[in-house]
Design an enzyme around this catalytic site. Structure first.
Site, PDB file in Angstrom:
ATOM      1  N   GLY A   1     -11.566  12.313   5.235  1.00 32.46           N
ATOM      2  CA  GLY A   1     -11.627  13.790   5.280  1.00 32.46           C
ATOM      3  C   GLY A   1     -12.259  14.457   6.467  1.00 32.46           C
ATOM      4  O   GLY A   1     -13.469  13.759   6.740  1.00 32.46           O
ATOM      5  N   SER A   2     -11.911  15.412   6.877  1.00 30.69           N
ATOM      6  CA  SER A   2     -12.321  15.915   8.243  1.00 30.69           C
ATOM      7  C   SER A   2     -12.048  17.151   8.675  1.00 30.69           C
ATOM      8  O   SER A   2     -11.170  17.943   8.036  1.00 30.69           O
ATOM      9  CB  SER A   2     -12.176  14.845   9.401  1.00 30.69           C
ATOM     10  OG  SER A   2     -10.665  14.373   9.375  1.00 30.69           O
TER      11      SER A   2
END
Length: 219
Positions: free
Chosen positions: A187-188
């Site tokens: 996730g980013s």
């Protein structure tokens, strides 16, 4: 669809872990068929999750000299005027794309041009949707100057799960729109900073695709 090169090591380690786990369960719990089958199912699910994360689907990319293309898959979480304090040190239009673990995590150049600035920042791992993540998390900052002289800044930001940012550019490079400039594991978020008055073609919460969705148009 192919597997991205950044996934080779992770996939190999996942296979090794799954093999060892299943061998231990089979050896120590030979009489518990339900436990062995549960382990097989969980192992398969884990492998498929890791595999899909590093997928590199074949795509027909959007191109246009006056177009700014989305650098990442995900959901638009920010469209606002803000102060960019690292490179421009003035007011800019910020567009942020949140990448969940199920998105393709390849990052692509939104425009063609020359890399005028690059910097890597070690930092924290706040949740990617936290406004402070843009300035406090592990991140990279890239500025590409279009041939018409317009600079566009884009920033890879690690999230709570992302523990490794990968980049393929350096100052002085000539980059091509739609080509890979990096990869973020798990996730980013990616932020893009544009000149004020830039026509943005997106809406909040819109789902976009890297290299395909038109983010904005250059003046």
């Amino acid at each position: 669809m192919t597997i991205h090169k950044e996934g080779y090591t992770t996939i190999a380690l996942s296979i090794l872990f799954i093999f060892i786990l299943n061998a231990i369960i089979d050896y120590n719990f030979e009489n518990l068929a339900w436990l062995r089958w549960l382990t097989y199912i969980v192992s398969l699910a884990l492998f498929l999750i890791v595999l899909q994360f590093f997928r590199n689907p074949k795509r027909s990319f959007t191109a246009g000299e006056q177009l700014i293309i989305c650098p990442a898959d995900g959901k638009v979480v920010v469209i606002e005027e803000t102060e960019e304090g690292e490179y421009f040190k003035d007011r800019r239009l910020q567009v942020s794309i949140f990448m969940s673990p199920v998105n393709v995590h390849i990052n692509r150049n939104p425009i063609s041009g020359m890399v005028k600035f690059f910097k890597y920042h070690p930092g924290k791992y706040l949740a990617a949707w936290n406004p402070k993540s843009s300035t406090e998390n592990e991140r990279t900052t890239v500025v590409v100057e279009h041939k018409n002289g317009t600079p566009v800044l884009f920033r890879q930001i690690a999230g709570a799960l992302a523990r490794r940012i990968v980049w393929y550019v350096k100052e002085g490079d000539l980059v091509e729109q739609g080509k890979e400039f990096g990869f973020i594991k798990f996730g980013s978020r990616v932020d893009i900073f544009l000149p004020l008055g830039t026509k943005v073609n997106l809406q909040l919460n819109q789902v976009v695709k890297g290299g395909i969705t038109v983010l904005a148009e250059l003046a």
